[in-house]
Design a protein around this motif. Structure first.
Motif, PDB file in Angstrom:
ATOM      1  N   PHE A 186       0.810  -1.218   0.000  1.00 13.55           N
ATOM      2  CA  PHE A 186       0.000   0.000   0.000  1.00 13.55           C
ATOM      3  C   PHE A 186       0.846   1.272   0.000  1.00 13.55           C
ATOM      4  O   PHE A 186       0.436   2.281  -0.573  1.00 13.55           O
ATOM      5  CB  PHE A 186      -0.944   0.013   1.201  1.00 13.55           C
ATOM      6  CG  PHE A 186      -2.149  -0.861   1.024  1.00 13.55           C
ATOM      7  CD1 PHE A 186      -3.136  -0.528   0.118  1.00 13.55           C
ATOM      8  CD2 PHE A 186      -2.305  -2.033   1.751  1.00 13.55           C
ATOM      9  CE1 PHE A 186      -4.253  -1.332  -0.070  1.00 13.55           C
ATOM     10  CE2 PHE A 186      -3.414  -2.843   1.581  1.00 13.55           C
ATOM     11  CZ  PHE A 186      -4.394  -2.494   0.662  1.00 13.55           C
ATOM     12  N   PHE A 187       1.984   1.224   0.641  1.00 16.82           N
ATOM     13  CA  PHE A 187       2.795   2.439   0.774  1.00 16.82           C
ATOM     14  C   PHE A 187       3.649   2.699  -0.463  1.00 16.82           C
ATOM     15  O   PHE A 187       3.929   3.852  -0.797  1.00 16.82           O
ATOM     16  CB  PHE A 187       3.701   2.334   2.008  1.00 16.82           C
ATOM     17  CG  PHE A 187       4.350   3.633   2.380  1.00 16.82           C
ATOM     18  CD1 PHE A 187       3.591   4.688   2.870  1.00 16.82           C
ATOM     19  CD2 PHE A 187       5.715   3.806   2.240  1.00 16.82           C
ATOM     20  CE1 PHE A 187       4.181   5.894   3.217  1.00 16.82           C
ATOM     21  CE2 PHE A 187       6.322   5.024   2.581  1.00 16.82           C
ATOM     22  CZ  PHE A 187       5.547   6.065   3.074  1.00 16.82           C
ATOM     23  N   LEU A 188       4.028   1.639  -1.173  1.00 16.50           N
ATOM     24  CA  LEU A 188       4.991   1.803  -2.264  1.00 16.50           C
ATOM     25  C   LEU A 188       4.496   1.206  -3.584  1.00 16.50           C
ATOM     26  O   LEU A 188       4.315   1.926  -4.573  1.00 16.50           O
ATOM     27  CB  LEU A 188       6.325   1.162  -1.871  1.00 16.50           C
ATOM     28  CG  LEU A 188       7.486   1.313  -2.856  1.00 16.50           C
ATOM     29  CD1 LEU A 188       7.844   2.788  -3.028  1.00 16.50           C
ATOM     30  CD2 LEU A 188       8.689   0.517  -2.358  1.00 16.50           C
ATOM     31  N   ILE A 189       4.251  -0.092  -3.592  1.00 16.69           N
ATOM     32  CA  ILE A 189       3.955  -0.788  -4.846  1.00 16.69           C
ATOM     33  C   ILE A 189       2.691  -0.266  -5.512  1.00 16.69           C
ATOM     34  O   ILE A 189       2.667   0.000  -6.721  1.00 16.69           O
ATOM     35  CB  ILE A 189       3.843  -2.308  -4.592  1.00 16.69           C
ATOM     36  CG1 ILE A 189       5.177  -2.852  -4.090  1.00 16.69           C
ATOM     37  CG2 ILE A 189       3.418  -3.032  -5.868  1.00 16.69           C
ATOM     38  CD1 ILE A 189       5.124  -4.296  -3.634  1.00 16.69           C
ATOM     39  N   SER A 190       1.621  -0.098  -4.737  1.00 14.78           N
ATOM     40  CA  SER A 190       0.360   0.372  -5.307  1.00 14.78           C
ATOM     41  C   SER A 190       0.501   1.755  -5.931  1.00 14.78           C
ATOM     42  O   SER A 190      -0.032   2.034  -7.013  1.00 14.78           O
ATOM     43  CB  SER A 190      -0.728   0.390  -4.231  1.00 14.78           C
ATOM     44  OG  SER A 190      -1.941   0.903  -4.749  1.00 14.78           O
ATOM     45  N   ASN A 191       1.234   2.643  -5.247  1.00 10.36           N
ATOM     46  CA  ASN A 191       1.436   3.996  -5.783  1.00 10.36           C
ATOM     47  C   ASN A 191       2.224   3.974  -7.082  1.00 10.36           C
ATOM     48  O   ASN A 191       1.946   4.748  -8.001  1.00 10.36           O
ATOM     49  CB  ASN A 191       2.158   4.867  -4.748  1.00 10.36           C
ATOM     50  CG  ASN A 191       1.250   5.266  -3.607  1.00 10.36           C
ATOM     51  OD1 ASN A 191       0.076   5.543  -3.813  1.00 10.36           O
ATOM     52  ND2 ASN A 191       1.783   5.299  -2.401  1.00 10.36           N
ATOM     53  N   ASP A 208      -6.734   0.368  -2.871  1.00 12.55           N
ATOM     54  CA  ASP A 208      -6.577   1.733  -2.384  1.00 12.55           C
ATOM     55  C   ASP A 208      -6.693   2.766  -3.495  1.00 12.55           C
ATOM     56  O   ASP A 208      -7.248   3.851  -3.299  1.00 12.55           O
ATOM     57  CB  ASP A 208      -5.231   1.889  -1.659  1.00 12.55           C
ATOM     58  CG  ASP A 208      -4.046   1.536  -2.547  1.00 12.55           C
ATOM     59  OD1 ASP A 208      -4.180   0.612  -3.370  1.00 12.55           O
ATOM     60  OD2 ASP A 208      -2.987   2.179  -2.416  1.00 12.55           O
ATOM     61  N   GLN A 209      -6.191   2.425  -4.693  1.00 13.75           N
ATOM     62  CA  GLN A 209      -6.290   3.341  -5.826  1.00 13.75           C
ATOM     63  C   GLN A 209      -7.744   3.565  -6.215  1.00 13.75           C
ATOM     64  O   GLN A 209      -8.166   4.695  -6.486  1.00 13.75           O
ATOM     65  CB  GLN A 209      -5.509   2.788  -7.027  1.00 13.75           C
ATOM     66  CG  GLN A 209      -4.020   2.667  -6.806  1.00 13.75           C
ATOM     67  CD  GLN A 209      -3.321   4.012  -6.716  1.00 13.75           C
ATOM     68  OE1 GLN A 209      -3.698   4.963  -7.378  1.00 13.75           O
ATOM     69  NE2 GLN A 209      -2.303   4.100  -5.876  1.00 13.75           N
ATOM     70  N   ALA A 210      -8.518   2.493  -6.242  1.00 10.08           N
ATOM     71  CA  ALA A 210      -9.937   2.610  -6.596  1.00 10.08           C
ATOM     72  C   ALA A 210     -10.731   3.263  -5.469  1.00 10.08           C
ATOM     73  O   ALA A 210     -11.557   4.155  -5.695  1.00 10.08           O
ATOM     74  CB  ALA A 210     -10.506   1.225  -6.912  1.00 10.08           C
ATOM     75  N   GLY A 211     -10.476   2.833  -4.231  1.00 10.75           N
ATOM     76  CA  GLY A 211     -11.254   3.329  -3.097  1.00 10.75           C
ATOM     77  C   GLY A 211     -11.062   4.801  -2.820  1.00 10.75           C
ATOM     78  O   GLY A 211     -12.000   5.505  -2.416  1.00 10.75           O
ATOM     79  N   SER A 212      -9.846   5.320  -3.054  1.00 10.86           N
ATOM     80  CA  SER A 212      -9.569   6.724  -2.756  1.00 10.86           C
ATOM     81  C   SER A 212     -10.335   7.667  -3.672  1.00 10.86           C
ATOM     82  O   SER A 212     -10.458   8.866  -3.392  1.00 10.86           O
ATOM     83  CB  SER A 212      -8.064   7.007  -2.865  1.00 10.86           C
ATOM     84  OG  SER A 212      -7.596   6.773  -4.180  1.00 10.86           O
ATOM     85  N   LYS A 213     -10.884   7.157  -4.749  1.00 11.22           N
ATOM     86  CA  LYS A 213     -11.681   7.966  -5.675  1.00 11.22           C
ATOM     87  C   LYS A 213     -12.890   8.582  -4.967  1.00 11.22           C
ATOM     88  O   LYS A 213     -13.366   9.663  -5.348  1.00 11.22           O
ATOM     89  CB  LYS A 213     -12.134   7.087  -6.834  1.00 11.22           C
ATOM     90  CG  LYS A 213     -12.779   7.825  -7.984  1.00 11.22           C
ATOM     91  CD  LYS A 213     -11.743   8.504  -8.845  1.00 11.22           C
ATOM     92  CE  LYS A 213     -12.389   9.117 -10.094  1.00 11.22           C
ATOM     93  NZ  LYS A 213     -11.412   9.868 -10.909  1.00 11.22           N
ATOM     94  N   ILE A 214     -13.385   7.910  -3.932  1.00 19.23           N
ATOM     95  CA  ILE A 214     -14.561   8.389  -3.214  1.00 19.23           C
ATOM     96  C   ILE A 214     -14.289   9.719  -2.523  1.00 19.23           C
ATOM     97  O   ILE A 214     -15.215  10.488  -2.248  1.00 19.23           O
ATOM     98  CB  ILE A 214     -15.030   7.330  -2.176  1.00 19.23           C
ATOM     99  CG1 ILE A 214     -16.437   7.643  -1.648  1.00 19.23           C
ATOM    100  CG2 ILE A 214     -14.066   7.233  -1.007  1.00 19.23           C
ATOM    101  CD1 ILE A 214     -17.525   7.431  -2.641  1.00 19.23           C
ATOM    102  N   MET A 215     -13.023  10.023  -2.243  1.00 16.63           N
ATOM    103  CA  MET A 215     -12.673  11.248  -1.516  1.00 16.63           C
ATOM    104  C   MET A 215     -12.401  12.434  -2.438  1.00 16.63           C
ATOM    105  O   MET A 215     -12.145  13.533  -1.974  1.00 16.63           O
ATOM    106  CB  MET A 215     -11.458  10.984  -0.616  1.00 16.63           C
ATOM    107  CG  MET A 215     -11.739  10.023   0.519  1.00 16.63           C
ATOM    108  SD  MET A 215     -10.300   9.704   1.570  1.00 16.63           S
ATOM    109  CE  MET A 215      -9.410   8.499   0.576  1.00 16.63           C
ATOM    110  N   GLN A 216     -12.446  12.217  -3.734  1.00  9.76           N
ATOM    111  CA  GLN A 216     -12.191  13.293  -4.694  1.00  9.76           C
ATOM    112  C   GLN A 216     -13.491  13.990  -5.072  1.00  9.76           C
ATOM    113  O   GLN A 216     -14.514  13.344  -5.284  1.00  9.76           O
ATOM    114  CB  GLN A 216     -11.516  12.735  -5.953  1.00  9.76           C
ATOM    115  CG  GLN A 216     -10.142  12.135  -5.693  1.00  9.76           C
ATOM    116  CD  GLN A 216      -9.516  11.587  -6.958  1.00  9.76           C
ATOM    117  OE1 GLN A 216      -9.955  11.870  -8.066  1.00  9.76           O
ATOM    118  NE2 GLN A 216      -8.479  10.773  -6.793  1.00  9.76           N
ATOM    119  N   VAL A 217     -13.450  15.297  -5.143  1.00  8.72           N
ATOM    120  CA  VAL A 217     -14.616  16.091  -5.526  1.00  8.72           C
ATOM    121  C   VAL A 217     -14.419  16.726  -6.893  1.00  8.72           C
ATOM    122  O   VAL A 217     -15.314  16.726  -7.730  1.00  8.72           O
ATOM    123  CB  VAL A 217     -14.906  17.183  -4.466  1.00  8.72           C
ATOM    124  CG1 VAL A 217     -16.055  18.080  -4.916  1.00  8.72           C
ATOM    125  CG2 VAL A 217     -15.218  16.549  -3.111  1.00  8.72           C
TER     126      VAL A 217
END
Length: 256
Positions: A186-191, A208-217
């Protein structure tokens, strides 16, 4: 043992282990601290941004800058909740008291998830309001389009990260092995996978890449992601379900 008794027992276990309590506190602290720092820096740099960057400036997402670090504490929490009993040998006693392994595992996950969700929502709202206060005239309001969804989504995201970690820990059993895989992933490879052009098409479907989309406006013009905020969270939820099912099958089929 009745399910309600198992849930009560799991709640007692979680709150009596200091390491799990401290990791939740750390998740709140680092998320707030880093979010506040990035918000202050963004406010100071706003006048130096290009016209394009100003037009796509997302004050809500800026305040969630600490989520990437806070999720690591949530990963530790999820792993410790499940794997602590394996590392101490208490798993034999627990399974002797609750022979129904599905009831045992999902009662543990239900209690830990409820706690992670509560902490996640508190953290998400707190970091949003703190970040917006520090952004000053560039701030967003909770009533702005998409903002409430993003703030609630931040809490859901942290809970799902914890759940995914619980599923992986149930598969691997070892806290060191689980953390040794999840932390660098999560800290390195995914990014890396999510930001390098050659692997972006695959990386954008990681949890994490897909889920973090929920926090974008505010969407960027070059954002060609084939799903929206809720679609991204659904992809993350699918990863969580897969991890939990695999964890259940693992604990059901293997000896303690």
């Amino acid at each position: 043992m009745a399910a309600t008794q198992v849930i009560r027992s799991e709640w007692t276990k979680i709150r009596s282990v200091q390491s799990t309590v401290w990791t939740l506190g750390l998740a709140v602290l680092v998320t707030l601290a880093l979010g506040a720092l990035i918000s202050v820096l963004s406010k100071n740099e706003f006048s130096k941004m290009s016209a394009t960057d100003r037009a796509t400036f997302d004050p809500t997402f800026i305040s969630f800058a600490g989520m990437g670090l806070g999720q690591l504490a949530m990963i530790v929490f999820g792993v410790l909740v499940v794997s602590n009993e394996y590392s101490t040998g208490m798993i034999r006693t627990s399974l002797a008291a609750v022979p129904q392994r599905g009831t045992f595992l999902f009662s543990k996950i239900a209690v830990a998830t409820a706690l992670a969700l509560l902490v996640g929502l508190v953290t998400s709202f707190a970091t949003f309001f703190l970040g917006q206060a520090l952004l000053g005239e560039h701030r967003a309001a909770l009533g702005d389009p998409g903002v409430t969804r993003a703030v609630i989504g931040g809490g859901l995201y942290m809970a799902l990260i914890a759940m995914f970690s619980m599923g992986v820990a149930a598969i691997l059993r070892s806290p060191m092995l689980s953390l040794g895989i999840l932390m660098p992933f999560f800290f390195l490879i995914s990014n890396i996978l999510g930001n390098v052009d050659a692997t972006k098409q695959v990386g954008q479907y990681l949890p994490d890449q897909a889920g973090s989309k929920i926090m974008q406006v505010v969407a960027r013009p070059d954002d060609d992601t084939p799903y929206g905020p809720w679609g991204g969270l659904a992809i993350m939820a699918a990863w969580v379900v897969a991890a939990l099912v695999a964890g259940y099958l693992s604990i059901k089929r293997r000896d303690a």
